[in-house]
Scaffold this active site. Structure first.
Site, PDB file in Angstrom:
ATOM      1  N   GLU A 217      45.609  45.808  33.300  1.00  0.00           N
ATOM      2  CA  GLU A 217      44.994  45.858  31.968  1.00  0.00           C
ATOM      3  C   GLU A 217      43.522  46.160  32.227  1.00  0.00           C
ATOM      4  OE1 GLU A 217      47.114  45.567  29.626  1.00  0.00           O
ATOM      5  OE2 GLU A 217      48.715  44.285  30.370  1.00  0.00           O
TER       6      GLU A 217
ATOM      7  N   CYS B  76      37.036  43.973  26.008  1.00  0.00           N
ATOM      8  CA  CYS B  76      37.623  45.265  26.359  1.00  0.00           C
ATOM      9  C   CYS B  76      37.935  46.044  25.083  1.00  0.00           C
ATOM     10  CB  CYS B  76      38.885  45.051  27.174  1.00  0.00           C
ATOM     11  SG  CYS B  76      39.932  43.802  26.448  1.00  0.00           S
TER      12      CYS B  76
HETATM   13  P1  NAP Z   1      36.044  43.329  37.343  1.00  0.00           P
HETATM   14  O1  NAP Z   1      34.699  43.385  37.925  1.00  0.00           O
HETATM   15  O2  NAP Z   1      36.943  44.478  37.566  1.00  0.00           O
HETATM   16  O3  NAP Z   1      36.704  41.981  37.902  1.00  0.00           O
HETATM   17  C1  NAP Z   1      37.964  41.548  37.465  1.00  0.00           C
HETATM   18  C2  NAP Z   1      38.548  40.594  38.490  1.00  0.00           C
HETATM   19  O4  NAP Z   1      38.820  41.316  39.698  1.00  0.00           O
HETATM   20  C3  NAP Z   1      37.615  39.456  38.894  1.00  0.00           C
HETATM   21  O5  NAP Z   1      38.374  38.304  39.140  1.00  0.00           O
HETATM   22  C4  NAP Z   1      37.005  39.985  40.181  1.00  0.00           C
HETATM   23  O6  NAP Z   1      36.478  38.941  40.978  1.00  0.00           O
HETATM   24  C5  NAP Z   1      38.218  40.647  40.785  1.00  0.00           C
HETATM   25  N1  NAP Z   1      37.953  41.650  41.817  1.00  0.00           N
HETATM   26  C6  NAP Z   1      36.837  42.395  42.008  1.00  0.00           C
HETATM   27  N2  NAP Z   1      37.001  43.204  43.076  1.00  0.00           N
HETATM   28  C7  NAP Z   1      38.240  42.967  43.569  1.00  0.00           C
HETATM   29  C8  NAP Z   1      38.999  43.493  44.655  1.00  0.00           C
HETATM   30  N3  NAP Z   1      38.497  44.428  45.457  1.00  0.00           N
HETATM   31  N4  NAP Z   1      40.240  43.030  44.867  1.00  0.00           N
HETATM   32  C9  NAP Z   1      40.775  42.098  44.058  1.00  0.00           C
HETATM   33  N5  NAP Z   1      40.106  41.552  43.020  1.00  0.00           N
HETATM   34  C10 NAP Z   1      38.855  41.984  42.771  1.00  0.00           C
HETATM   35  O7  NAP Z   1      35.979  43.089  35.756  1.00  0.00           O
HETATM   36  P2  NAP Z   1      35.109  42.051  34.929  1.00  0.00           P
HETATM   37  O8  NAP Z   1      33.685  42.508  34.947  1.00  0.00           O
HETATM   38  O9  NAP Z   1      35.426  40.668  35.312  1.00  0.00           O
HETATM   39  O10 NAP Z   1      35.719  42.277  33.468  1.00  0.00           O
HETATM   40  C11 NAP Z   1      35.314  43.320  32.648  1.00  0.00           C
HETATM   41  C12 NAP Z   1      36.314  44.456  32.633  1.00  0.00           C
HETATM   42  O11 NAP Z   1      37.597  43.963  32.291  1.00  0.00           O
HETATM   43  C13 NAP Z   1      35.993  45.497  31.567  1.00  0.00           C
HETATM   44  O12 NAP Z   1      36.218  46.778  32.105  1.00  0.00           O
HETATM   45  C14 NAP Z   1      36.984  45.182  30.461  1.00  0.00           C
HETATM   46  O13 NAP Z   1      37.261  46.261  29.602  1.00  0.00           O
HETATM   47  C15 NAP Z   1      38.184  44.769  31.250  1.00  0.00           C
HETATM   48  N6  NAP Z   1      39.113  43.967  30.463  1.00  0.00           N
HETATM   49  C16 NAP Z   1      40.319  44.528  30.085  1.00  0.00           C
HETATM   50  C17 NAP Z   1      41.199  43.817  29.294  1.00  0.00           C
HETATM   51  C18 NAP Z   1      42.524  44.383  28.855  1.00  0.00           C
HETATM   52  O14 NAP Z   1      43.372  43.622  28.373  1.00  0.00           O
HETATM   53  N7  NAP Z   1      42.747  45.664  28.981  1.00  0.00           N
HETATM   54  C19 NAP Z   1      40.854  42.530  28.890  1.00  0.00           C
HETATM   55  C20 NAP Z   1      39.639  41.996  29.304  1.00  0.00           C
HETATM   56  C21 NAP Z   1      38.772  42.724  30.102  1.00  0.00           C
HETATM   57  P3  NAP Z   1      34.883  38.636  40.948  1.00  0.00           P
HETATM   58  O15 NAP Z   1      34.545  38.124  39.609  1.00  0.00           O
HETATM   59  O16 NAP Z   1      34.741  37.592  41.991  1.00  0.00           O
HETATM   60  O17 NAP Z   1      34.205  39.919  41.280  1.00  0.00           O
END
Ligand code: NAP
Length: 525
Positions: free
Chosen positions: A289, A323
């Site tokens: 997602e 998002c």
């Molecule tokens: P993110 O930076 O991609 O991080 C998401 C999760 O992935 C966090 O737990 C992060 O840990 C972890 N992560 C980062 N690098 C990783 C890797 N190499 N391997 C495994 N896990 C890893 O996203 P965010 O800033 O938390 O959230 C914002 C994004 O989420 C936006 O793009 C938003 O649109 C999207 N989102 C989508 C939905 C949907 O339902 N489509 C809902 C909510 C949010 P750390 O925090 O420790 O880096």
């Protein structure tokens, strides 16, 4: 209004009963009086501590240390997966009725702790109190919805037709069975719903789970993990690890013990996981997602008060860090001036403050990276166009202690500017005047994302909008939010194109099945 008649969702949150406020305030006071505790990971139902720790700071005031958490790293990611693998042997075979009962118990436990969870979400993410409470309540609803789905479908055991073999009797069953060990990686912006929701679905489907939340929201996930433990899940069925994505998260993804993953977060990390998973020995389910660049289209026939209200709420609710936030608005030229003046008036009256206060609509953005991004993007937009509102961070007085950014509306930015296509994930929305609805639709669909979309116009136009828009969750004429505010059982949530991989939405009819594979049993008597 009494508690019995009030059901908290993102649509109903604008007029809550007084009790919600008093309970929330009591929890915030209690939590603030006891900050800075250390919390372990939970592996095999035991609290696990490591030498390397990190502090969880509030974006409201970065001097506020909410708690101390463990930097799990590869060692504990692997340990948690080993624990899940051991537990999978019996949990995978546990009758679905027992799984449903335990997931319901966990959902009920979340409901019992909903004010505590809401208060922590508000302090950790900077969500206003109603958004925070809704995230907490949705966590329970998503879990309960998945449990209901399994029960309503009789555990997904389906008797099939008898094939007409002369001289024999054939019996055929289709059964959905769990994959085994599931990893759930969640983002900071809905740390309750997007952790507890997929974990609940994976469990009720019969998988064991390792959950890793965003570093910024480790406390919220720890409370959810406690609720699973308090519900009585056997050791190792639900494990919780904390730590950086690049280390702990990556170690989970790298480990071949993982049978399936649900990742919610950015497009870049999601696609990295997708590609990496494709290198495994065989295909494994990868529920992604990801981001959005959600458009609202406003016709000359729209109710402009509703449209302005809906765009305002969806652009700036949770500081634009949904998002599903409205980040692009296409307005037919006949009503552009009227719409922009209504939107400007609403935006200029925004209460930007400590999000735990009752009157606050917008709190701080979640972390220093988002705060820095806001400054970079507004600088770029100021050169490409103009601001109808906002454009600055607030630093005076108490604001200087947190990450406060003004609700920002950019206008007159050329339609070929890159920021029409890139997710900013901030309280910034862009407005464009279009000649007609066809031009609006062409622009709306011309992005790599397809999460949510909104429309304001007459009945025939609405039908046309639904037929042509490329997005997984779409709304028309909704003052509660142009593109935001999905709720399990009402608006299942998921995206098309670069916004999601499964094509099935969470909190809907087809979701929990993603956590199971089909086995057909044929017996000839
Ligand atoms: P993110 O930076 O991609 O991080 C998401 C999760 O992935 C966090 O737990 C992060 O840990 C972890 N992560 C980062 N690098 C990783 C890797 N190499 N391997 C495994 N896990 C890893 O996203 P965010 O800033 O938390 O959230 C914002 C994004 O989420 C936006 O793009 C938003 O649109 C999207 N989102 C989508 C939905 C949907 O339902 N489509 C809902 C909510 C949010 P750390 O925090 O420790 O880096």
């Amino acid at each position: 209004m009494t508690e019995q008649t009030f059901r908290l969702t993102y649509s109903t949150m604008y007029d809550p009963p007084e009790e919600l406020h008093t309970n929330f305030e009591a929890e915030v006071a209690k939590i603030k009086a006891n900050l800075g505790n250390e919390f372990g990971m939970i592996i095999d139902n035991q609290d696990v501590f490591t030498d390397e720790k990190f502090e969880d700071h509030s974006p409201i005031n970065t001097d506020m240390v909410l708690g101390i958490f463990q930097e799990g790293g590869k060692k504990y990611a692997d340990e948690a997966l080993a624990s899940s693998r051991r537990a999978a042997k019996s949990w995978n075979k546990t009758p679905w009725q027992e799984r449903v009962a335990l997931v319901r118990a966990a959902g009920n436990r979340i409901n019992e702790r909903v004010y505590e969870l809401g208060a922590v979400i508000s302090l950790e993410v900077g969500k206003n109190r109603m958004e925070a409470l809704a995230d907490a309540a949705e966590t329970a609803d998503l879990m309960l919805y998945a449990a209901d789905q399994v029960e309503e479908n009789n555990g997904f055991v389906v008797k099939m037709g008898q094939d007409p073999i002369v001289g024999y009797t054939a019996t055929n069953y289709s059964i959905l069975k769990p994959y085994g060990v599931w990893v759930v990686i969640s983002p900071f912006n809905f740390p309750g719903a997007l952790t507890g929701g997929p974990v609940g679905a994976a469990l009720v489907a019969g998988n064991t789970v390792v959950m890793k939340p965003a570093t910024d929201t480790s406390w919220t996930a720890r409370i959810i993990a406690e609720c699973f433990r308090e519900a009585g899940f056997p050791d190792g069925v639900v494990n919780f690890v904390s730590g950086r994505g690049s280390t702990t998260g990556q170690a989970l993804i790298d480990n071949p013990e993982v049978d399936g993953v649900t990742f919610t977060g950015s497009y870049d990390v999601g696609m990295k996981i997708f590609r990496q998973f494709a290198n495994g020995e065989y295909p494994r389910p990868t529920i992604l997602e990801m981001g959005g660049k959600n458009p609202a289209i406003i016709s000359k026939n729209a109710d402009l008060d509703r449209a302005a209200q809906g765009v305002y709420r969806s652009a700036f609710g949770l500081q634009g860090q949904k998002c599903s936030a409205t980040s692009r608005v296409y307005v037919e030229e006949q009503v552009y001036d009227e719409l922009t003046s209504k939107l400007e008036a609403l935006t200029k009256n925004t209460i930007l403050d400590d999000p735990t206060k009752q009157a606050t609509f917008m709190g701080p953005v979640a972390n220093k990276y988002a705060y820095q991004d806001f400054k970079t993007f507004t600088e770029e937009l100021s050169q490409a166009g103009e601001f109808l509102a906002g454009g600055k961070v607030r630093t005076e007085g108490e604001y200087g202690k947190g990450y406060y950014c003004e609700p920002t509306i950019a206008t007159n930015v050329p339609l070929d500017h890159r920021l029409w296509k890139q997710e900013m994930f901030l309280p910034i929305t862009m407005l464009a005047k279009v000649k007609n609805l066809d031009e609006a639709m062409k622009e709306a669909n011309d992005v790599a994302y397809g999460l949510t979309a909104g429309f304001y116009g007459n009945k025939e136009e609405t039908q046309w909008f639904f037929e042509n828009i490329e997005a997984g969750v779409t709304y028309a004429n909704r003052p509660q939010g142009a593109t935001t505010g999905a709720w399990p059982g009402f608006q299942p949530f998921g995206g098309w194109k670069g916004s999601g991989s499964s094509g099935k939405n969470a909190g809907g009819h087809y979701y929990v099945q993603l956590y199971m594979h089909e086995q057909v049993n044929t017996v000839i008597e």
